[in-house]
Design a protein around this motif. Structure first.
Motif, PDB file in Angstrom:
ATOM      1  N   ASP A 189       2.151  -6.037  -3.101  1.00  0.00           N
ATOM      2  CA  ASP A 189       2.503  -6.408  -4.474  1.00  0.00           C
ATOM      3  C   ASP A 189       3.093  -7.815  -4.553  1.00  0.00           C
ATOM      4  O   ASP A 189       3.020  -8.472  -5.596  1.00  0.00           O
ATOM      5  CB  ASP A 189       3.515  -5.427  -5.064  1.00  0.00           C
ATOM      6  N   ILE A 190       3.695  -8.293  -3.471  1.00  0.00           N
ATOM      7  CA  ILE A 190       4.374  -9.585  -3.487  1.00  0.00           C
ATOM      8  C   ILE A 190       3.404 -10.726  -3.773  1.00  0.00           C
ATOM      9  O   ILE A 190       3.765 -11.706  -4.405  1.00  0.00           O
ATOM     10  CB  ILE A 190       5.132  -9.822  -2.166  1.00  0.00           C
ATOM     11  N   THR A 191       2.175 -10.604  -3.327  1.00  0.00           N
ATOM     12  CA  THR A 191       1.213 -11.679  -3.526  1.00  0.00           C
ATOM     13  C   THR A 191       0.584 -11.661  -4.917  1.00  0.00           C
ATOM     14  O   THR A 191      -0.184 -12.550  -5.253  1.00  0.00           O
ATOM     15  CB  THR A 191       0.105 -11.628  -2.454  1.00  0.00           C
ATOM     16  N   THR A 192       0.935 -10.652  -5.727  1.00  0.00           N
ATOM     17  CA  THR A 192       0.471 -10.646  -7.113  1.00  0.00           C
ATOM     18  C   THR A 192       1.427 -11.514  -7.929  1.00  0.00           C
ATOM     19  O   THR A 192       2.508 -11.871  -7.478  1.00  0.00           O
ATOM     20  CB  THR A 192       0.439  -9.220  -7.689  1.00  0.00           C
ATOM     21  N   HIS A 193       1.044 -11.839  -9.124  1.00  0.00           N
ATOM     22  CA  HIS A 193       1.874 -12.710  -9.961  1.00  0.00           C
ATOM     23  C   HIS A 193       3.243 -12.086 -10.240  1.00  0.00           C
ATOM     24  O   HIS A 193       4.268 -12.746 -10.185  1.00  0.00           O
ATOM     25  CB  HIS A 193       1.149 -13.029 -11.263  1.00  0.00           C
ATOM     26  N   THR A 194       3.267 -10.788 -10.523  1.00  0.00           N
ATOM     27  CA  THR A 194       4.498 -10.073 -10.846  1.00  0.00           C
ATOM     28  C   THR A 194       4.549  -8.788 -10.032  1.00  0.00           C
ATOM     29  O   THR A 194       3.548  -8.098  -9.895  1.00  0.00           O
ATOM     30  CB  THR A 194       4.535  -9.711 -12.345  1.00  0.00           C
ATOM     31  N   PHE A 195       5.732  -8.470  -9.488  1.00  0.00           N
ATOM     32  CA  PHE A 195       5.909  -7.201  -8.785  1.00  0.00           C
ATOM     33  C   PHE A 195       7.280  -6.641  -9.139  1.00  0.00           C
ATOM     34  O   PHE A 195       8.157  -7.347  -9.631  1.00  0.00           O
ATOM     35  CB  PHE A 195       5.732  -7.360  -7.272  1.00  0.00           C
ATOM     36  N   ASN A 196       7.457  -5.350  -8.910  1.00  0.00           N
ATOM     37  CA  ASN A 196       8.701  -4.677  -9.282  1.00  0.00           C
ATOM     38  C   ASN A 196       9.633  -4.532  -8.090  1.00  0.00           C
ATOM     39  O   ASN A 196       9.185  -4.245  -6.980  1.00  0.00           O
ATOM     40  CB  ASN A 196       8.414  -3.294  -9.862  1.00  0.00           C
ATOM     41  N   ILE A 197      10.928  -4.744  -8.349  1.00  0.00           N
ATOM     42  CA  ILE A 197      11.948  -4.532  -7.331  1.00  0.00           C
ATOM     43  C   ILE A 197      12.989  -3.566  -7.852  1.00  0.00           C
ATOM     44  O   ILE A 197      13.055  -3.285  -9.054  1.00  0.00           O
ATOM     45  CB  ILE A 197      12.649  -5.847  -6.918  1.00  0.00           C
TER      46      ILE A 197
END
Length: 160
Positions: free
Chosen positions: A55-63
């Motif tokens: 997910d990190i390499t996508t524009h937006t990811f959730n933390i």
């Protein structure tokens, strides 16, 4: 049952007091990408997680992140260093909170309050650099006191 709970809690507290540093936590570990973190604040650890490394390499990811504040955050600044082979090769800093301006919903929180964030993050990078390196991140308040800090170890063997 109560005795067992008290025993476990006592052992955890003894371990924390006997330890000289916080444990290394796994953020994510997938095929060719691994990310770990360790709190660099000798008095406080915190919780941090993401759903998947990819997910990190996508524009937006959730933390998800949580901490009990030991200091007020009327003003908050972030300082990030990219460290390769023990040498800082990139430095980034930004203002996150100050009077009349805040990028975060928890600006203005007080010492002792529980801070929990679950939601999207935008890193602004298209790919994670290959190799083994450390990302050192510090959140510093208006009194130049560290609110939270961590050293993230990144091991990326993905070929883009």
């Amino acid at each position: 049952m109560k005795t067992a709970n008290v025993l476990v809690l006592s052992l955890v507290l003894l371990y924390i007091n006997a330890s000289t540093e916080w444990p290394t936590h796994t953020v994510c570990k997938e095929d060719n990408l691994e990310i770990y973190y360790k709190s660099c604040d000798p008095q406080q650890d915190f919780a941090f997680s993401i759903d998947r490394c990819s997910d990190i390499t996508t524009h937006t990811f959730n933390i998800r992140a949580a901490i009990v504040l030991r200091h007020n955050i009327k003003e908050l600044y972030v300082k990030i260093n990219l460290i390769v082979n023990g040498k800082t090769i990139l430095t980034y800093s930004d203002t996150l909170c100050e009077p009349g301006y805040s990028k975060l919903i928890f600006c203005g929180k007080k010492k002792g309050e529980h801070l929990y964030y679950e939601g999207p993050v935008i890193l602004g990078i298209k790919e994670i650099p290959q190799g083994d390196y450390t990302v050192s991140a510090k959140l510093i308040n208006e009194d130049d006191v560290i609110v939270a800090c961590a050293d993230f170890t990144v091991k990326n063997y993905l070929e883009y």
